[in-house]
Design an enzyme around this catalytic site. Structure first.
Site, mmCIF file in Angstrom:
data_model
loop_
_atom_site.group_PDB
_atom_site.id
_atom_site.type_symbol
_atom_site.label_atom_id
_atom_site.label_comp_id
_atom_site.label_asym_id
_atom_site.label_seq_id
_atom_site.Cartn_x
_atom_site.Cartn_y
_atom_site.Cartn_z
ATOM 1 N N HIS A 375 0.791 -1.225 0.000
ATOM 2 C CA HIS A 375 0.000 0.000 0.000
ATOM 3 C C HIS A 375 0.822 1.274 0.000
ATOM 4 C CE1 HIS A 375 -4.191 -1.387 0.488
ATOM 5 N NE2 HIS A 375 -3.635 -2.446 1.041
ATOM 6 N N LYS A 565 -9.217 14.021 3.707
ATOM 7 C CA LYS A 565 -8.348 12.847 3.792
ATOM 8 C C LYS A 565 -7.449 13.041 4.997
ATOM 9 C CE LYS A 565 -6.950 13.884 -0.445
ATOM 10 N NZ LYS A 565 -6.846 12.633 -1.179
ATOM 11 N N ARG A 566 -6.671 12.004 5.362
ATOM 12 C CA ARG A 566 -5.717 12.190 6.448
ATOM 13 C C ARG A 566 -4.799 13.381 6.140
ATOM 14 N NH1 ARG A 566 -5.605 8.304 10.775
ATOM 15 N NH2 ARG A 566 -3.726 9.444 11.366
ATOM 16 N N LYS A 571 0.318 14.525 1.041
ATOM 17 C CA LYS A 571 -0.992 14.846 0.445
ATOM 18 C C LYS A 571 -1.139 16.345 0.169
ATOM 19 C CE LYS A 571 -3.467 10.883 2.553
ATOM 20 N NZ LYS A 571 -4.190 10.208 1.449
ATOM 21 N N THR A 673 -8.608 6.518 -2.785
ATOM 22 C CA THR A 673 -9.961 6.065 -3.089
ATOM 23 C C THR A 673 -10.934 7.218 -2.906
ATOM 24 O OG1 THR A 673 -10.089 5.229 -0.818
ATOM 25 C CG2 THR A 673 -9.689 3.617 -2.576
ATOM 26 N N LYS A 677 -14.437 8.254 -5.027
ATOM 27 C CA LYS A 677 -15.747 8.594 -4.449
ATOM 28 C C LYS A 677 -16.244 9.924 -4.997
ATOM 29 C CE LYS A 677 -14.087 6.653 -0.089
ATOM 30 N NZ LYS A 677 -13.420 7.059 1.172
#
Ligand SMILES: *Cc1c(COP(=O)(O)O)cnc(C)c1O
Length: 829
Positions: A375, A565-566, A571, A673, A677
Site C-alpha cells: 500500500h 483525507k488524512r 498529500k 480512493t 468517491k
C-alpha cells in the site's frame, strides 16, 4: 390495533418463539420483530424508548434478517469450495444499518415499520456510532472489499482486531487538534455475535529442538505468556441479500481472569494487573497512517491476530478436508499490507511444529496460499522490526526467519547475486541496527504481490522490489483499488441515484458500467439542470452541517472545493492553503473583479505525534479566521475545517463537492480512493499524475480533469538534484510573498513565529515539491474558475465523470483478485 397491543403481540411472539412471524419481507413482520426486540432485548416500552433504543431494536431485527441468509451460506460452503481469508489490521466500516437494510432490500419495509411506530428511520440512523477500526484509505478499502466479496458471492472471512477504542475523536481548540478516546462500544454493538470460540496465543519464552532434531525439523516452544483470542462475528451482507460473509474480529482475554493467589493475599489490584496488561492488546487502534508505530504493543497486536486467524482457518480446513495438503486449493489468504505478515511465519510454525509437515512442503503450501498487497512506498511507512525484539517476543519465529533467509540467500547466490544485491535481498536489514523487513518477508512468502494502481504497481516493481522481482519474477501484478458504489453513490447520494435510474434504468445499480450511457445525455440542458439541482440540494444540506459544526455560514451557490483525507505532508494540504492565501491576496488587490465564489473545505485527522501535520491544521484555521472575517472578501472565499473526519462525514461531503483536490506529490499516493468517491459523484478533479488519478484521467478523458504538476519521474529527477527550494521560492514573487506573510505572523499576530519552522523547513528540505508545483497548481485553479463560469461546459464534464467511473467499483477490483490471485469462481454482473 394500537402500538401497545402490537407491542404485546410482538412480545408474546418473542416469548413463544414459534409464533413470531418470520421475516418474510413484509412491513408487518418487520414491525413486530422490531417491537419484540425493543421490549425483550433492549428492555424498553415503546412509549419510553429513546431514539437510541429504537436504533438498537431495529439493528437486532435487521440482524435477524441477515442471519437467515448467513446460515444458508455456511451450509452451502460445506460443499468444499475455496474460501478467501482477508487479513487486515484495519476495517474502517462506518455505520452499518443503512448498508445492511439496503443490501437486504428492506429499506422501504424498515422505514414504513418504524413510521407506524412513530419513529423516523433517518433520525435513528444517526444514533449508530461509526465503527472506526481503521485510519484511512487502507482500512476503508478492507471494508469496501468485504462488501464486494459478499456481493460477488465469494465465500470469505475478514479477520481483524476488535479494538475497544477505534480511531480517536478529533476536536479542534483554537486551531489545535486534540485527541479524545473513541468509544463505539459504550452502548454495546448490536451487530456482533460473541463466540465461545477462542485460541491461545503465546509470547516469549524459549525454544528447544527435539532429540536428534534437524534445524528444519519440529521444535518445542515453551512460552512464558499465553493470551486468549476470543472471536466476535459480524455478518456482512452482499447486495441483493443473497450471500453473507463473516467479519471475525479478535479480542484479547487473560486466560485467568484474576490471579487467585494474589487475590487471596489481599492484593486486589495486583490480582488484576496482568489481566489489564494482557487485554491491552485489543484495547486501541494505532492512529498512525502511512507511518510505522514500531512499538512492542503493535507487534503483539500483529502476532495476536495473525496467530488466532491461522489457528482458526487451519482447524476449519482440517475439519472439512482432513489434510493440510489441500490447503492452497481451499484457502487463499490475502495480507492487507505487511501488518499481518508475521502470519507467514506463524503458518510455517504451525505446519512444521504442530502439524509436523516437512519444512519444504510447508514452505510450498505457505507460498501457494498467501498473497500480499503493498500500500505504500514511503520509507517511514515500511515496517521493520528489531531482531532483538522479535527474539524476545517470538523466539521460534525469529529462528524460522533465519532459516528461511539462509535458503533465500543461497538461492540468490546460486543465481549470481553479489554482496550489494544480497544485502538488498536479505530479510534482515543489517545497516540500520539489524531489523526484519516485513515487506521482503511478504514478497518471499507469497506467490502474488500487488500494488493498488497502475503507477504504484510499476513503482513497486522498479523501486521497492527491483531485486526481489528479478530473483522471483512474475509475482508482481496490479489490482487498482475500487469503492463500493452501494455505499458511496446509492446510499450517500440517493437523489443523484434516482436521477441516474430514471435516465438510464435500474440496470446501473447492479452493473455500474451501464452508467457509461450517461455520456449520451451529457449535453442535454434539462438533464444538466437536474444534475446541477441534485448537487445544489446536497450542498444546501452540507451548508447546514457546516454551520452547526463550525459556525461558519457558506453560500451553497459557491463552488465547493474539497480536500478531505488524512493530514499528511505528501498529500499537500499545505500547497492547497498556500495557494488559497495567494488567491486571498489577489482578491484584496482587485476586489471589483468578477471572482468565482469558493468555499474551501478541509477535513482530516493528523497522527497524534505528527507535529508538521498538526501545524498545517493550525495554519488552515488561522488563515480561515482572517479570510472568513475580512469584509472585503465576503462570500468570494470561505475556508472551512470540518472536525472529526470519518466515514459518516465523508458520506455527507462527497455528494456535495464540486471540486476534488487530489494533489499529492507524484509517486507518493499509492492509489487514493477518495478521488474515486468524489469523481463518481460528479466532482471534477484537480490533481497530479499520481496513484489512481492517472487511471481516472484515462477513463474520463484528459479534457474532463484538471491535471497539473511534476510527474513521478520528474519528482525523482528533481529530488536527485537536491531538495533546497530557497532559490525557487525567491524566484517566484507570489510564493515568496505568501511565505513572507506566513512567517511574519500575519495570520498569527499573537505569536508571529508560529509557522517559522513549518515554512523554513519546507524551503530548506522541500521533499514534497511544493515550490516546484506551485505555479502549475495556481494555473490549474484559475482554469477551474474559468470553467465554472461556463455552466454548460462544467456540468457536461461533471456528468462525464459520473458516466465513466464505473470501472472503479470495488466489485471490479475483487473480480480481478478472484480471477488472477485467489483463483476462486465469481459471478459475472
Ligand atoms: C475514502 C476515505 C479515506 C481515503 O481517502 P484518500 O483521499 O484516498 O486518502 C480516508 N478516510 C475516510 C473516512 C474515507 O472514507
Amino acid at each position: 390495533m394500537d402500538l401497545h397491543d402490537l407491542a404485546w403481540k410482538a412480545a408474546s411472539g418473542q416469548q413463544e418463539g414459534s409464533s413470531l412471524p418470520p421475516l418474510d419481507g413484509s412491513v408487518e413482520a418487520m414491525r413486530l420483530r422490531i417491537l419484540g426486540k425493543l421490549i425483550y432485548q433492549v428492555g424498553r416500552e415503546p412509549r419510553t424508548a429513546s431514539p437510541r433504543d429504537w436504533f438498537v431494536a431495529t439493528a437486532y431485527a435487521v440482524r435477524d434478517a441477515a442471519t437467515s441468509s448467513w446460515f444458508a451460506d455456511r451450509a452451502a460452503e460445506g460443499e468444499g469450495g475455496k474460501r478467501v481469508y482477508y487479513l487486515s489490521l484495519e476495517f474502517l466500516i462506518g455505520r452499518v444499518l443503512m448498508d445492511t437494510i439496503g443490501n437486504l432490500g428492506l429499506t422501504g419495509q424498515v422505514r414504513e415499520a418504524l413510521q407506524q411506530c412513530g419513529v423516523q428511520l433517518d433520525e435513528i440512523v444517526l444514533e449508530e456510532p461509526d465503527a472506526a477500526l481503521g485510519n484511512g484509505g487502507l482500512g476503508r478499502l478492507a471494508a469496501c472489499f468485504m462488501e464486494s466479496m459478499s456481493t460477488l458471492k465469494i465465500p470469505a472471512y475478514g479477520y481483524g482486531i476488535r479494538y475497544e477504542h477505534g480511531l480517536f475523536r478529533q476536536v479542534i481548540e483554537q486551531g489545535l487538534q486534540r485527541e479524545l478516546p473513541e468509544t463505539w462500544l459504550a452502548h454495546g454493538n448490536p451487530w456482533e455475535f460473541p463466540r465461545a470460540t477462542f485460541y491461545p496465543v503465546d509470547f516469549g519464552g524459549s525454544v528447544t529442538g527435539e532429540p536428534g532434531h534437524e534445524p528444519t525439523g519440529p521444535h518445542v516452544w515453551t512460552p512464558d505468556e499465553t493470551i486468549h483470542a476470543v472471536a466476535y462475528d459480524t455478518p456482512v451482507v452482499g447486495a441483493g441479500g443473497q450471500h453473507t460473509n463473516t467479519l471475525r474480529l479478535w479480542a484479547a482475554r487473560a486466560p485467568e481472569p484474576l490471579q487467585l493467589d494474589a487475590f487471596n493475599r489481599g492484593d486486589h489490584v495486583g490480582a488484576l494487573r496482568d489481566r489489564v496488561k494482557t487485554e491491552a492488546i485489543s484495547r486501541v487502534l494505532y492512529p498512525g497512517d502511512e507511518s510505522s508505530a514500531g512499538q512492542e504493543l503493535r507487534l503483539r497486536q500483529e502476532y495476536f491476530f495473525a496467530s488466532a486467524s491461522l489457528q482458526d482457518l487451519l482447524s476449519r480446513h482440517l475439519v472439512e478436508f482432513g489434510t493440510l495438503d489441500t490447503l492452497p486449493d481451499k484457502a487463499a489468504i490475502q495480507l492487507n499490507d505487511t501488518h499481518p505478515a508475521i502470519a507467514i511465519i506463524e503458518m510455517m510454525r504451525l505446519l512444521v511444529d504442530v502439524h509436523r509437515l516437512d519444512f519444504d512442503r510447508a514452505w510450498t503450501i505457505t507460498n501457494e496460499t498467501f498473497s500480499y498487497t503493498n500500500h505504500t512506498l514511503l520509507p517511514e511507512a515500511l515496517e521493520t522490526w528489531p531482531v532483538a525484539l522479535m527474539e524476545r517476543l517470538l523466539p521460534r519465529h525469529m529462528q524460522l526467519i533465519y532459516l528461511i533467509n539462509m535458503r533465500h540467500m543461497q538461492a540468490a547466490r546460486d543465481k549470481g547475486a553479489d554482496h550489494r544485491v544480497l544485502a538488498e535481498l536479505s530479510l534482515v536489514d543489517e545497516l540500520h541496527g539489524r531489523r526484519v523487513r516485513m515487506g521482503h518477508l511478504s514478497f518471499l512468502g507469497c506467490h502474488a504481490i500487488n500494488g493498488v494502481s497502475a503507477l504504484h504497481s510499476d513503482l513497486v516493481r522498479s523501486r521497492l522490489f527491483q531485486d526481489m522481482d528479478q530473483l522471483y519474477p512474475g509475482r508482481i501484478s496490479n489490482k487498482t483499488n475500487g469503492i463500493t458504489f452501494r455505499r458511496w453513490l446509492h446510499r450517500a447520494n440517493p437523489g443523484l441515484t434516482r436521477l441516474l435510474v430514471e435516465t438510464l434504468g435500474d440496470g446501473i445499480l447492479s452493473d455500474p458500467l451501464q452508467m457509461g450511457r450517461l455520456a449520451d445525455h451529457a449535453d442535454d440542458p434539462a438533464l444538466q439542470a437536474a444534475f446541477a439541482a441534485e448537487r445544489l440540494a446536497c450542498k444546501q444540506r452540507l451548508a447546514i452541517v457546516i454551520r452547526e459544526r463550525t459556525g461558519i455560514v457558506v453560500d451553497p451557490a459557491s463552488l465547493f472545493d474539497v480536500q478531505v483525507k488524512r493530514i499528511h505532508e505528501y498529500k499537500r494540504q499545505l500547497l492547497n492553503i498556500v495557494q488559497a492565501i495567494a488567491h486571498y491576496r489577489a482578491i484584496l488587490a482587485d476586489p471589483g473583479r468578477h471572482w468565482v465564489p469558493r468555499v474551501k473545505i478541509f477535513a482530516g485527522k493528523a497522527a497524534p505525534g505528527y507535529v508538521r501535520a498538526k501545524e498545517i491544521i493550525r495554519l488552515v484555521h488561522d488563515v480561515a479566521q482572517m479570510v472568513n472575517n475580512d469584509p472585503v472578501v465576503g462570500d468570494r472565499l470561505k475556508i472551512v475545517y470540518m472536525p472529526n473526519y470519518n466515514v459518516s462525514l465523508a458520506e455527507q461531503i462527497v455528494p456535495a463537492a464540486d471540486l476534488s483536490e487530489q494533489i499529492s506529490t507524484a509517486g507518493m499516493e499509492a492509489s487514493g480512493t477518495g478521488n474515486m468517491k468524489l469523481a463518481l459523484n460528479g466532482a471534477l478533479t484537480i490533481g497530479t499524475l499520481d496513484g489512481a488519478n492517472i487511471e481516472i484521467r484515462d477513463f474520463v478523458g484528459a479534457e474532463n480533469i484538471f491535471i497539473f504538476g511534476l510527474t513521478a519521474s520528474e519528482v525523482a529527477a528533481q529530488s536527485a538534484t537536491g531538495l533546497d527550494s530557497h532559490h525557487a521560492v525567491r524566484a517566484n514573487p507570489v510564493l515568496s510573498e505568501v511565505f513572507d506573510m506566513i512567517t511574519s505572523g500575519q495570520f498569527s499576530p499573537e505569536e508571529p513565529h508560529r509557522y517559522r519552522n513549518l515554512i523554513d523547513g519546507t524551503q530548506s528540505y522541500d521533499r514534497f515539491m511544493l515550490a516546484a508545483d506551485f505555479d502549475s497548481y495556481a494555473a490549474a485553479q484559475a482554469e477551474v474558475d474559468a470553467f465554472w463560469q461556463q455552466p454548460a461546459r462544467w456540468w457536461r464534464m461533471a456528468m462525464l465523470n459520473t458516466a465513466r467511473l464505473g470501472w472503479f467499483s470495488s466489485d471490479r477490483s475483487i473480480r480481478e483478485y478472484a480471477e488472477s490471485i485467489w483463483r476462486v469462481p465469481v459471478m459475472q454482473p
